[in-house]
Motif scaffolding. Structure first.
Motif, PDB file in Angstrom:
ATOM      1  N   ALA A   3       0.314  -1.801  -0.023  1.00 23.32           N
ATOM      2  CA  ALA A   3       0.041   0.259  -0.267  1.00 23.32           C
ATOM      3  C   ALA A   3       0.818   1.168   0.071  1.00 23.32           C
ATOM      4  O   ALA A   3       0.752   2.704  -0.032  1.00 23.32           O
ATOM      5  N   LYS A   4       2.308   1.561   0.475  1.00 26.54           N
ATOM      6  CA  LYS A   4       3.235   2.394   0.261  1.00 26.54           C
ATOM      7  C   LYS A   4       3.815   2.553  -1.497  1.00 26.54           C
ATOM      8  O   LYS A   4       3.957   3.968  -1.136  1.00 26.54           O
ATOM      9  N   VAL A   5       3.634   2.029  -1.970  1.00 28.45           N
ATOM     10  CA  VAL A   5       3.848   1.531  -3.492  1.00 28.45           C
ATOM     11  C   VAL A   5       3.157   2.142  -4.030  1.00 28.45           C
ATOM     12  O   VAL A   5       2.478   1.175  -4.510  1.00 28.45           O
ATOM     13  N   LYS A   6       2.780   2.951  -5.031  1.00 31.01           N
ATOM     14  CA  LYS A   6       1.923   2.701  -6.161  1.00 31.01           C
ATOM     15  C   LYS A   6       2.461   2.634  -6.938  1.00 31.01           C
ATOM     16  O   LYS A   6       1.494   2.319  -8.386  1.00 31.01           O
ATOM     17  N   SER A   7       3.670   2.905  -7.124  1.00 31.19           N
ATOM     18  CA  SER A   7       4.700   2.603  -8.334  1.00 31.19           C
ATOM     19  C   SER A   7       5.773   1.938  -8.326  1.00 31.19           C
ATOM     20  O   SER A   7       6.348   2.766  -7.621  1.00 31.19           O
ATOM     21  N   MET A   8       6.556   1.352  -9.342  1.00 30.01           N
ATOM     22  CA  MET A   8       7.970   1.311  -9.299  1.00 30.01           C
ATOM     23  C   MET A   8       8.738   1.247 -10.615  1.00 30.01           C
ATOM     24  O   MET A   8       8.526   1.336 -11.082  1.00 30.01           O
ATOM     25  N   VAL A   9       9.733   1.975 -11.045  1.00 39.35           N
ATOM     26  CA  VAL A   9      11.414   1.849 -11.426  1.00 39.35           C
ATOM     27  C   VAL A   9      11.655   1.168 -11.304  1.00 39.35           C
ATOM     28  O   VAL A   9      12.755   1.873 -10.512  1.00 39.35           O
ATOM     29  N   LEU A  10      12.054   0.190 -11.940  1.00 31.67           N
ATOM     30  CA  LEU A  10      13.770  -0.336 -11.243  1.00 31.67           C
ATOM     31  C   LEU A  10      14.680  -0.664 -12.121  1.00 31.67           C
ATOM     32  O   LEU A  10      14.452  -1.140 -13.734  1.00 31.67           O
ATOM     33  N   MET A  11      15.927  -0.346 -12.134  1.00 36.73           N
ATOM     34  CA  MET A  11      16.714  -0.482 -12.725  1.00 36.73           C
ATOM     35  C   MET A  11      18.153  -1.241 -11.955  1.00 36.73           C
ATOM     36  O   MET A  11      18.619  -1.159 -11.290  1.00 36.73           O
ATOM     37  N   GLY A  12      17.943  -2.640 -13.258  1.00 35.97           N
ATOM     38  CA  GLY A  12      19.448  -3.261 -13.057  1.00 35.97           C
ATOM     39  C   GLY A  12      19.331  -3.865 -11.019  1.00 35.97           C
ATOM     40  O   GLY A  12      19.876  -3.565 -10.202  1.00 35.97           O
ATOM     41  N   PRO A  13      18.012  -4.373 -10.539  1.00 33.25           N
ATOM     42  CA  PRO A  13      17.367  -3.925  -8.961  1.00 33.25           C
ATOM     43  C   PRO A  13      18.284  -5.663  -8.868  1.00 33.25           C
ATOM     44  O   PRO A  13      18.860  -6.403  -9.611  1.00 33.25           O
ATOM     45  N   GLY A  14      18.778  -5.258  -7.376  1.00 37.24           N
ATOM     46  CA  GLY A  14      19.884  -6.408  -7.185  1.00 37.24           C
ATOM     47  C   GLY A  14      18.865  -7.754  -6.575  1.00 37.24           C
ATOM     48  O   GLY A  14      17.737  -7.258  -6.126  1.00 37.24           O
ATOM     49  N   GLY A  15      19.385  -8.402  -5.794  1.00 35.45           N
ATOM     50  CA  GLY A  15      18.208  -9.671  -5.106  1.00 35.45           C
ATOM     51  C   GLY A  15      17.487 -10.368  -6.762  1.00 35.45           C
ATOM     52  O   GLY A  15      16.577 -10.857  -6.022  1.00 35.45           O
ATOM     53  N   VAL A  16      17.089 -10.317  -7.424  1.00 33.62           N
ATOM     54  CA  VAL A  16      16.764 -10.960  -9.072  1.00 33.62           C
ATOM     55  C   VAL A  16      17.688 -12.672  -9.147  1.00 33.62           C
ATOM     56  O   VAL A  16      18.524 -11.457 -10.527  1.00 33.62           O
ATOM     57  N   GLY A  17      17.344 -13.740  -8.432  1.00 33.24           N
ATOM     58  CA  GLY A  17      18.177 -14.279  -9.561  1.00 33.24           C
ATOM     59  C   GLY A  17      19.682 -14.924  -8.374  1.00 33.24           C
ATOM     60  O   GLY A  17      20.256 -15.106  -9.279  1.00 33.24           O
ATOM     61  N   THR A  18      19.832 -14.093  -7.623  1.00 25.17           N
ATOM     62  CA  THR A  18      21.182 -13.787  -7.459  1.00 25.17           C
ATOM     63  C   THR A  18      21.969 -14.548  -6.256  1.00 25.17           C
ATOM     64  O   THR A  18      23.175 -14.761  -6.262  1.00 25.17           O
ATOM     65  N   THR A  19      20.838 -15.953  -6.281  1.00 23.68           N
ATOM     66  CA  THR A  19      21.134 -17.230  -5.690  1.00 23.68           C
ATOM     67  C   THR A  19      21.374 -17.906  -6.455  1.00 23.68           C
ATOM     68  O   THR A  19      21.391 -19.353  -5.873  1.00 23.68           O
ATOM     69  N   ARG A  20      20.264 -18.255  -7.672  1.00 23.70           N
ATOM     70  CA  ARG A  20      20.659 -19.218  -8.741  1.00 23.70           C
ATOM     71  C   ARG A  20      22.221 -19.523  -9.469  1.00 23.70           C
ATOM     72  O   ARG A  20      22.179 -19.876  -9.651  1.00 23.70           O
ATOM     73  N   ALA A  21      22.989 -18.314  -9.626  1.00 19.35           N
ATOM     74  CA  ALA A  21      24.080 -18.513 -10.005  1.00 19.35           C
ATOM     75  C   ALA A  21      25.868 -17.859  -9.031  1.00 19.35           C
ATOM     76  O   ALA A  21      24.736 -17.202  -8.300  1.00 19.35           O
ATOM     77  N   LEU A  22      26.502 -18.244 -10.279  1.00 18.79           N
ATOM     78  CA  LEU A  22      27.385 -17.291  -8.867  1.00 18.79           C
ATOM     79  C   LEU A  22      27.834 -16.005  -9.500  1.00 18.79           C
ATOM     80  O   LEU A  22      27.106 -15.389 -10.349  1.00 18.79           O
ATOM     81  N   PRO A  23      27.426 -15.142  -8.123  1.00 17.30           N
ATOM     82  CA  PRO A  23      27.725 -14.134  -8.846  1.00 17.30           C
ATOM     83  C   PRO A  23      28.576 -12.961  -9.839  1.00 17.30           C
ATOM     84  O   PRO A  23      29.713 -14.043 -10.397  1.00 17.30           O
ATOM     85  N   THR A  24      28.855 -12.400 -10.838  1.00 16.69           N
ATOM     86  CA  THR A  24      28.648 -11.492 -11.707  1.00 16.69           C
ATOM     87  C   THR A  24      30.114 -10.832 -11.938  1.00 16.69           C
ATOM     88  O   THR A  24      30.592 -11.047 -10.024  1.00 16.69           O
ATOM     89  N   LYS A  25      30.779 -11.288 -12.818  1.00 13.32           N
ATOM     90  CA  LYS A  25      32.275  -9.706 -12.012  1.00 13.32           C
ATOM     91  C   LYS A  25      32.259  -8.816 -11.189  1.00 13.32           C
ATOM     92  O   LYS A  25      32.296  -8.373 -10.462  1.00 13.32           O
ATOM     93  N   GLY A  26      31.448  -7.831 -12.027  1.00 13.05           N
ATOM     94  CA  GLY A  26      30.950  -6.776 -11.341  1.00 13.05           C
ATOM     95  C   GLY A  26      30.228  -6.710 -10.388  1.00 13.05           C
ATOM     96  O   GLY A  26      31.096  -6.524  -9.406  1.00 13.05           O
TER      97      GLY A  26
END
Length: 287
Positions: A121-144
């Protein structure tokens, strides 16, 4: 990270035991811009190319997340996304804001996602640019991401390590990043309080996968918050296939991919970012 000539109003506000520094510009429905978690990051520096444009229609509020900029240092390492989300929810309460559009880059995107899951209810909408925490525990971390998490390890922070991270991993065209920008971020990254308690560093194991990876959280399938995901196809910090992972799970999720663009869409593709974000948030603002 040089600002334009517009005049920001800046202040500090107490949120629990923390002091949160923020700047704002404009009037209208509130937009809270949440910055990324790279070394030396802060709110205004992350969005220097966007604040003025968005403030033509919205009340733009740009906090320094806990652990960064002029805000209180120290973050709950066991659940950083939740810690940041709770702090921004408290920040909104202190400002008397019932709901807002959220713009989040990287760590800021993960913070926005957690807010939408915990208190939609606090969030009317979201614009997300390269958000963290998306599939991050399913593969090794990227070099970056490895470069980011290792910044405070080994010999500790150096301007050479920061220069390499920004020019080779954060953006597609490293030549576009000035030495002044790197020097500014390096100065922030070596604040003694930050060195004593780095806000984002490699976790010692992941005790709860759901807290670190939104694709493992069943609430994502029920999240009705209108969401626009913007991702650079050459993002070397968070994998661009995260955009499709979110769209396949979220009921109201639009995706735009930018070619020849890295992790910092709002800076690398300024005009497109400002235009599409403005249109999206206008569509989902109360009349």
């Amino acid at each position: 990270m040089t600002q334009s000539n517009y005049k920001l109003n800046s202040a500090q506000i107490q949120v629990g035991k923390r002091t949160i520094h923020y700047s704002e510009l404009g009037q209208g429905f509130p937009v809270i811009m949440l910055h990324g978690g790279g070394p030396g990051a802060s709110g205004v520096s992350n969005y220097s190319k966007n604040i003025e444009a968005l403030a033509e229609k919205f009340r733009v509020i740009v906090p320094d997340l806990a652990g960064y900029g002029q805000s209180t240092k120290g973050v709950d390492r066991a659940d950083p996304f939740g810690d940041h989300a709770n702090t921004i929810i408290g920040f909104m309460a202190e400002l008397g804001i019932e709901s807002a559009h959220l713009i989040g880059n990287s760590l800021g995107g993960a913070t926005a996602l957690r807010m939408a899951l915990d208190q939609p209810a606090k969030v009317k909408s979201m614009v997300l640019m390269g958000p963290g925490g998306v599939g991050t525990t399913r593969a090794l971390p990227t070099k970056g991401l490895n470069k980011l998490l290792n910044y405070y390890t080994g010999e500790g922070p150096t301007i050479e390590k920061l220069r390499e991270f920004i020019r080779e991993y954060l953006v597609y065209d490293g030549a576009a990043v000035s030495e002044a920008m790197i020097a500014e971020r390096f100065k922030s990254s070596i604040d003694p309080e930050v060195i004593a308690s780095p806000p984002l560093r490699r976790p010692q194991g992941i005790p709860n996968f759901r807290l670190w990876d939104f694709t493992r959280d069943p609430r994502l399938l029920r999240c009705q918050v209108p969401t626009l995901v913007l991702w650079g196809t050459e993002d070397l910090v968070n994998r661009p296939n995260g955009a499709q992972q979110l769209q396949s799970r979220m009921p109201n999720c639009d995706v735009v991919l930018f070619s020849k663009t890295g992790h910092w869409v709002q800076w690398e593709r300024t005009n497109e970012f400002n235009a599409i974000s403005m249109a999206f948030m206008t569509e989902h603002s109360p009349e």
